[in-house]
Scaffold this motif. Structure first.
Motif, PDB file in Angstrom:
ATOM      1  N   HIS A 125     -16.005  -2.283   8.976  1.00 58.80           N
ATOM      2  CA  HIS A 125     -16.607  -3.608   8.790  1.00 58.80           C
ATOM      3  C   HIS A 125     -18.092  -3.568   9.155  1.00 58.80           C
ATOM      4  CE1 HIS A 125     -17.172  -8.001   9.244  1.00 58.80           C
ATOM      5  NE2 HIS A 125     -16.137  -8.091   8.419  1.00 58.80           N
ATOM      6  N   HIS A 126     -18.420  -2.888  10.237  1.00 55.69           N
ATOM      7  CA  HIS A 126     -19.815  -2.804  10.673  1.00 55.69           C
ATOM      8  C   HIS A 126     -20.690  -2.073   9.653  1.00 55.69           C
ATOM      9  CE1 HIS A 126     -19.025  -4.637  14.411  1.00 55.69           C
ATOM     10  NE2 HIS A 126     -18.683  -3.572  15.121  1.00 55.69           N
ATOM     11  N   PHE A 127     -20.217  -0.915   9.190  1.00 52.08           N
ATOM     12  CA  PHE A 127     -21.091  -0.016   8.421  1.00 52.08           C
ATOM     13  C   PHE A 127     -20.952  -0.155   6.906  1.00 52.08           C
ATOM     14  CE2 PHE A 127     -20.768   2.072  12.582  1.00 52.08           C
ATOM     15  CZ  PHE A 127     -22.119   2.223  12.868  1.00 52.08           C
ATOM     16  N   ALA A 128     -19.815  -0.602   6.423  1.00 51.48           N
ATOM     17  CA  ALA A 128     -19.658  -0.745   4.970  1.00 51.48           C
ATOM     18  C   ALA A 128     -20.365  -1.989   4.438  1.00 51.48           C
ATOM     19  CB  ALA A 128     -18.186  -0.774   4.584  1.00 51.48           C
ATOM     20  N   ALA A 129     -20.561  -2.987   5.284  1.00 50.26           N
ATOM     21  CA  ALA A 129     -21.245  -4.199   4.823  1.00 50.26           C
ATOM     22  C   ALA A 129     -22.669  -3.908   4.343  1.00 50.26           C
ATOM     23  CB  ALA A 129     -21.243  -5.269   5.914  1.00 50.26           C
ATOM     24  N   PRO A 130     -23.502  -3.206   5.117  1.00 51.51           N
ATOM     25  CA  PRO A 130     -24.835  -2.867   4.602  1.00 51.51           C
ATOM     26  C   PRO A 130     -24.783  -1.898   3.430  1.00 51.51           C
ATOM     27  CG  PRO A 130     -24.504  -1.925   6.789  1.00 51.51           C
ATOM     28  CD  PRO A 130     -23.386  -2.866   6.554  1.00 51.51           C
ATOM     29  N   MET A 131     -23.766  -1.042   3.359  1.00 53.00           N
ATOM     30  CA  MET A 131     -23.618  -0.177   2.189  1.00 53.00           C
ATOM     31  C   MET A 131     -23.417  -1.033   0.934  1.00 53.00           C
ATOM     32  SD  MET A 131     -21.072   2.840   3.547  1.00 53.00           S
ATOM     33  CE  MET A 131     -21.412   3.799   5.010  1.00 53.00           C
ATOM     34  N   ARG A 132     -22.551  -2.014   1.027  1.00 48.40           N
ATOM     35  CA  ARG A 132     -22.304  -2.888  -0.121  1.00 48.40           C
ATOM     36  C   ARG A 132     -23.574  -3.631  -0.520  1.00 48.40           C
ATOM     37  NH1 ARG A 132     -18.195  -7.947   0.301  1.00 48.40           N
ATOM     38  NH2 ARG A 132     -19.862  -8.614   1.711  1.00 48.40           N
ATOM     39  N   ALA A 133     -24.330  -4.074   0.467  1.00 50.22           N
ATOM     40  CA  ALA A 133     -25.577  -4.795   0.162  1.00 50.22           C
ATOM     41  C   ALA A 133     -26.590  -3.879  -0.521  1.00 50.22           C
ATOM     42  CB  ALA A 133     -26.162  -5.367   1.454  1.00 50.22           C
ATOM     43  N   ARG A 134     -26.632  -2.595  -0.135  1.00 53.36           N
ATOM     44  CA  ARG A 134     -27.559  -1.637  -0.750  1.00 53.36           C
ATOM     45  C   ARG A 134     -27.084  -1.149  -2.105  1.00 53.36           C
ATOM     46  NH1 ARG A 134     -27.568   0.607   4.615  1.00 53.36           N
ATOM     47  NH2 ARG A 134     -26.135   2.238   3.904  1.00 53.36           N
ATOM     48  N   GLY A 135     -25.783  -1.228  -2.342  1.00 52.69           N
ATOM     49  CA  GLY A 135     -25.229  -0.732  -3.591  1.00 52.69           C
ATOM     50  C   GLY A 135     -24.971   0.755  -3.592  1.00 52.69           C
ATOM     51  N   ARG A 136     -24.840   1.357  -2.408  1.00 49.30           N
ATOM     52  CA  ARG A 136     -24.496   2.768  -2.309  1.00 49.30           C
ATOM     53  C   ARG A 136     -24.002   3.083  -0.905  1.00 49.30           C
ATOM     54  NH1 ARG A 136     -29.182   7.190  -1.474  1.00 49.30           N
ATOM     55  NH2 ARG A 136     -30.155   6.353   0.406  1.00 49.30           N
ATOM     56  N   GLY A 137     -23.181   4.133  -0.824  1.00 47.12           N
ATOM     57  CA  GLY A 137     -22.668   4.563   0.471  1.00 47.12           C
ATOM     58  C   GLY A 137     -21.328   5.244   0.300  1.00 47.12           C
ATOM     59  N   GLY A 138     -20.844   5.833   1.397  1.00 45.40           N
ATOM     60  CA  GLY A 138     -19.571   6.523   1.358  1.00 45.40           C
ATOM     61  C   GLY A 138     -18.862   6.444   2.693  1.00 45.40           C
ATOM     62  N   VAL A 139     -17.528   6.349   2.637  1.00 45.04           N
ATOM     63  CA  VAL A 139     -16.686   6.292   3.837  1.00 45.04           C
ATOM     64  C   VAL A 139     -15.547   7.281   3.655  1.00 45.04           C
ATOM     65  CG1 VAL A 139     -15.186   4.877   5.286  1.00 45.04           C
ATOM     66  CG2 VAL A 139     -17.215   3.849   4.216  1.00 45.04           C
ATOM     67  N   ILE A 140     -15.353   8.158   4.639  1.00 41.39           N
ATOM     68  CA  ILE A 140     -14.210   9.063   4.635  1.00 41.39           C
ATOM     69  C   ILE A 140     -13.338   8.751   5.843  1.00 41.39           C
ATOM     70  CG2 ILE A 140     -13.412  11.451   4.810  1.00 41.39           C
ATOM     71  CD1 ILE A 140     -15.918  12.361   3.400  1.00 41.39           C
ATOM     72  N   LEU A 141     -12.077   8.433   5.579  1.00 44.25           N
ATOM     73  CA  LEU A 141     -11.089   8.225   6.625  1.00 44.25           C
ATOM     74  C   LEU A 141     -10.213   9.478   6.670  1.00 44.25           C
ATOM     75  CD1 LEU A 141      -9.984   4.555   5.808  1.00 44.25           C
ATOM     76  CD2 LEU A 141     -11.900   5.328   7.223  1.00 44.25           C
ATOM     77  N   CYS A 142     -10.295  10.211   7.749  1.00 45.42           N
ATOM     78  CA  CYS A 142      -9.534  11.458   7.868  1.00 45.42           C
ATOM     79  C   CYS A 142      -8.122  11.130   8.332  1.00 45.42           C
ATOM     80  CB  CYS A 142     -10.215  12.404   8.841  1.00 45.42           C
ATOM     81  SG  CYS A 142     -11.829  12.978   8.249  1.00 45.42           S
ATOM     82  N   GLY A 143      -7.162  11.422   7.472  1.00 45.77           N
ATOM     83  CA  GLY A 143      -5.785  11.068   7.743  1.00 45.77           C
ATOM     84  C   GLY A 143      -4.890  12.279   7.905  1.00 45.77           C
ATOM     85  N   SER A 144      -3.607  12.031   7.730  1.00 48.07           N
ATOM     86  CA  SER A 144      -2.595  13.060   7.942  1.00 48.07           C
ATOM     87  C   SER A 144      -1.444  12.824   6.980  1.00 48.07           C
ATOM     88  CB  SER A 144      -2.085  12.992   9.387  1.00 48.07           C
ATOM     89  OG  SER A 144      -0.860  13.682   9.528  1.00 48.07           O
ATOM     90  N   GLY A 145      -0.769  13.910   6.596  1.00 52.04           N
ATOM     91  CA  GLY A 145       0.414  13.770   5.767  1.00 52.04           C
ATOM     92  C   GLY A 145       1.491  12.932   6.416  1.00 52.04           C
ATOM     93  N   ALA A 146       1.381  12.705   7.740  1.00 53.49           N
ATOM     94  CA  ALA A 146       2.325  11.829   8.431  1.00 53.49           C
ATOM     95  C   ALA A 146       2.256  10.396   7.928  1.00 53.49           C
ATOM     96  CB  ALA A 146       2.050  11.866   9.938  1.00 53.49           C
ATOM     97  N   CYS A 147       1.201  10.057   7.205  1.00 50.78           N
ATOM     98  CA  CYS A 147       1.052   8.692   6.702  1.00 50.78           C
ATOM     99  C   CYS A 147       2.130   8.329   5.689  1.00 50.78           C
ATOM    100  CB  CYS A 147      -0.326   8.496   6.071  1.00 50.78           C
ATOM    101  SG  CYS A 147      -0.579   9.409   4.528  1.00 50.78           S
ATOM    102  N   TYR A 148       2.788   9.327   5.116  1.00 50.58           N
ATOM    103  CA  TYR A 148       3.742   9.068   4.042  1.00 50.58           C
ATOM    104  C   TYR A 148       5.168   8.845   4.533  1.00 50.58           C
ATOM    105  CZ  TYR A 148       0.070  10.365   0.778  1.00 50.58           C
ATOM    106  OH  TYR A 148      -1.105  10.410   0.053  1.00 50.58           O
TER     107      TYR A 148
END
Length: 266
Positions: A125-148
């Motif tokens: 929420h903190h960091f993606a908001a200014p990305m959306r306003a700029r029209g560029r950016g990237g977010v990587i959420l590092c997960g695990s196969g345990a999610c399934y």
């Protein structure tokens, strides 16, 4: 792809002291990113920052932040100040407990969920908001196969990673029209110090075929523009251990998003 041109100039990596987080840091520094590196232990962060500075000459800031604390996301925001964070990588989140749910202290599970769920959500929420306003950016959420699916001994961990998966998919659908990429990087067994430490406590050795942190990080950066999911060891069209492939889940989200948009337009 020129990642720096697409996402730069700054990348913030949470959980950067070792393993996959450190691999992300080294690879992004080689592409010219300035870095903010965060983890609980400051000494290995500073060692990594010194190496990066020597090898690549980029600016590298470090800070010790316990990502399971209630104010962790706010502290990340304060650390970033007015810097343009074009790439956010949330890599912390290994399960160091190695115990059935009722055999572990509730405080341990609270800390795990705070780190893997609340801090992840708040940081996005903190960091993606200014990305959306700029029209560029990237977010990587590092997960695990345990999610399934749930497995004995990792109940809270699997549940937290399932949240990250679905949250990341929805975030991808919301931000893609604004030029912001989101990826759930679903890892398998990876040869990290944290994984080796947990296995050692359980009297086990590292199994054959574990992924290297460098390969996992490289795959995540390569697949980020194609979100919302990349499953380690599986092709985009291969369901394998995930039950449904990344391509199938992507198409489902697109179909539902289009149906919702059509309903709203009526």
């Amino acid at each position: 792809m020129d990642l720096h041109a697409r996402y730069g100039p700054w990348a913030l990596i949470a959980g950067a002291s070792e393993g996959t987080g450190a691999a992300f840091a080294r690879q992004l520094a080689a592409q010219g990113f300035n870095l903010i590196l965060v983890a609980r232990r400051l000494a290995p962060l500073n060692e990594l920052a010194e190496t990066i500075l020597t090898e690549h000459g980029v600016t590298c800031l470090t800070a010790s932040i316990d990502l399971s604390s209630n104010d962790a996301a706010d502290r990340l925001l304060e650390l970033a100040e007015d810097r343009e964070i074009g790439l956010l990588i949330l890599n912390a989140g290994a399960d160091a407990n190695g115990a059935p749910f009722l055999d572990g202290a509730l405080a341990n599970w609270d800390a795990l969920v705070m780190r893997n769920v609340m801090t992840v959500m708040r940081a996005c929420h903190h960091f993606a908001a200014p990305m959306r306003a700029r029209g560029r950016g990237g977010v990587i959420l590092c997960g695990s196969g345990a999610c399934y699916g749930g497995l004995p001994g990792i109940a809270a961990y699997a549940g937290s990673k399932a949240f990250d998966l679905v949250f990341g998919e929805a975030l991808w659908a919301e931000l893609q029209p604004h030029g912001v990429d989101v990826l759930n990087l679903v890892m398998g067994r990876t040869d990290t110090p944290a994984h080796r430490e947990l296995l050692a406590r359980q009297g086990k050795t590292l199994p054959d075929g574990c992924a290297s942190p460098e390969d996992v990080a490289a795959l995540g950066l390569a697949r980020l523009p194609h979100g919302p999911i990349c499953n380690w060891g599986l092709a985009d069209e291969d369901a394998g251990y995930a039950g449904s492939s990344a391509a199938q889940r992507r198409n489902r989200i697109r179909q539902i998003s289009a149906a919702i948009a059509g309903q709203e337009a009526e």
